[in-house]
Design a protein around this motif. Structure first.
Motif, PDB file in Angstrom:
ATOM      1  N   GLU A 278       0.821  -1.212   0.000  1.00 57.50           N
ATOM      2  CA  GLU A 278       0.000   0.000   0.000  1.00 57.50           C
ATOM      3  C   GLU A 278       0.854   1.261   0.000  1.00 57.50           C
ATOM      4  OE1 GLU A 278      -3.616   0.381  -0.194  1.00 57.50           O
ATOM      5  OE2 GLU A 278      -2.999  -1.511  -1.091  1.00 57.50           O
TER       6      GLU A 278
ATOM      7  N   SER B 296      -6.062   2.125  -8.696  1.00 58.66           N
ATOM      8  CA  SER B 296      -6.328   1.366  -7.475  1.00 58.66           C
ATOM      9  C   SER B 296      -7.055   0.050  -7.729  1.00 58.66           C
ATOM     10  CB  SER B 296      -7.129   2.223  -6.495  1.00 58.66           C
ATOM     11  OG  SER B 296      -8.331   2.634  -7.085  1.00 58.66           O
TER      12      SER B 296
ATOM     13  N   LEU C 202       0.396   4.109  -2.742  1.00 59.98           N
ATOM     14  CA  LEU C 202       0.072   5.485  -2.389  1.00 59.98           C
ATOM     15  C   LEU C 202       1.116   6.458  -2.917  1.00 59.98           C
ATOM     16  CD1 LEU C 202      -1.374   5.013   1.208  1.00 59.98           C
ATOM     17  CD2 LEU C 202      -2.593   5.248  -0.958  1.00 59.98           C
TER      18      LEU C 202
ATOM     19  N   TRP D 160      -6.886   4.992   2.261  1.00 62.21           N
ATOM     20  CA  TRP D 160      -7.284   4.980   0.848  1.00 62.21           C
ATOM     21  C   TRP D 160      -8.551   5.799   0.632  1.00 62.21           C
ATOM     22  CZ3 TRP D 160      -8.009   5.024  -4.021  1.00 62.21           C
ATOM     23  CH2 TRP D 160      -9.171   4.556  -4.606  1.00 62.21           C
TER      24      TRP D 160
END
Length: 142
Positions: free
Chosen positions: A12, A40, A16, A77
């Motif tokens: 993640e 995503s 990101l 998120w």
């Protein structure tokens, strides 16, 4: 569980970082949202990042450490998604009364459709089309 949590956190963090770099270059609110949804969502059957998420979700049903990590990462998120929605609303392009609620709906659509793509039950192109349609119906000004 600890190894699984470290793996998803690392995955993640990379995602990101990639999102921040990609989104910062896109000024148009609709294109920014489209780009976020595309980046995503699952890339296809057996997408390694999404397979990892499936494992985390399963473990989170039984383990507090996994559940805490899942909730923390999911909130992060959704926060990015809500910020993209606010960006569009501030420019008068997206009709968003509650960015956090809209982010939850869109995030749920990404998750559910990405699961279908990861398992091979849905084509990625069809998923992206459905995500865009959902976003338009939810966010286009009347």
């Amino acid at each position: 569980t600890e190894l699984l949590v470290r793996a998803i956190e690392s995955s993640e963090d990379r995602l990101l970082d990639d999102l921040a770099a990609a989104l910062g270059r896109v000024r148009d609110p609709w294109r920014r949202l489209d780009r976020l949804l595309e980046l995503s969502a699952s890339e296809g059957p057996r997408d390694p990042g999404w397979v990892l998420w499936l494992q985390v979700w399963q473990e989170a049903t039984l383990d507090d450490v996994a559940r805490d990590a899942q909730q923390r990462l999911d909130a992060r998120w959704r926060g990015i998604l809500a910020d993209v929605l606010r960006y569009g609303a501030e420019r008068g392009v997206l009709d968003v009364e509650d960015p956090d609620a809209a982010a939850l709906v869109l995030s749920s659509a990404v998750d559910g459709l990405s699961i279908q793509v990861t398992l091979g039950g849905l084509d990625r192109g069809d998923m992206v089309r459905l995500l865009r349609q959902t976003a338009r119906r939810l966010l286009e000004p009347a």
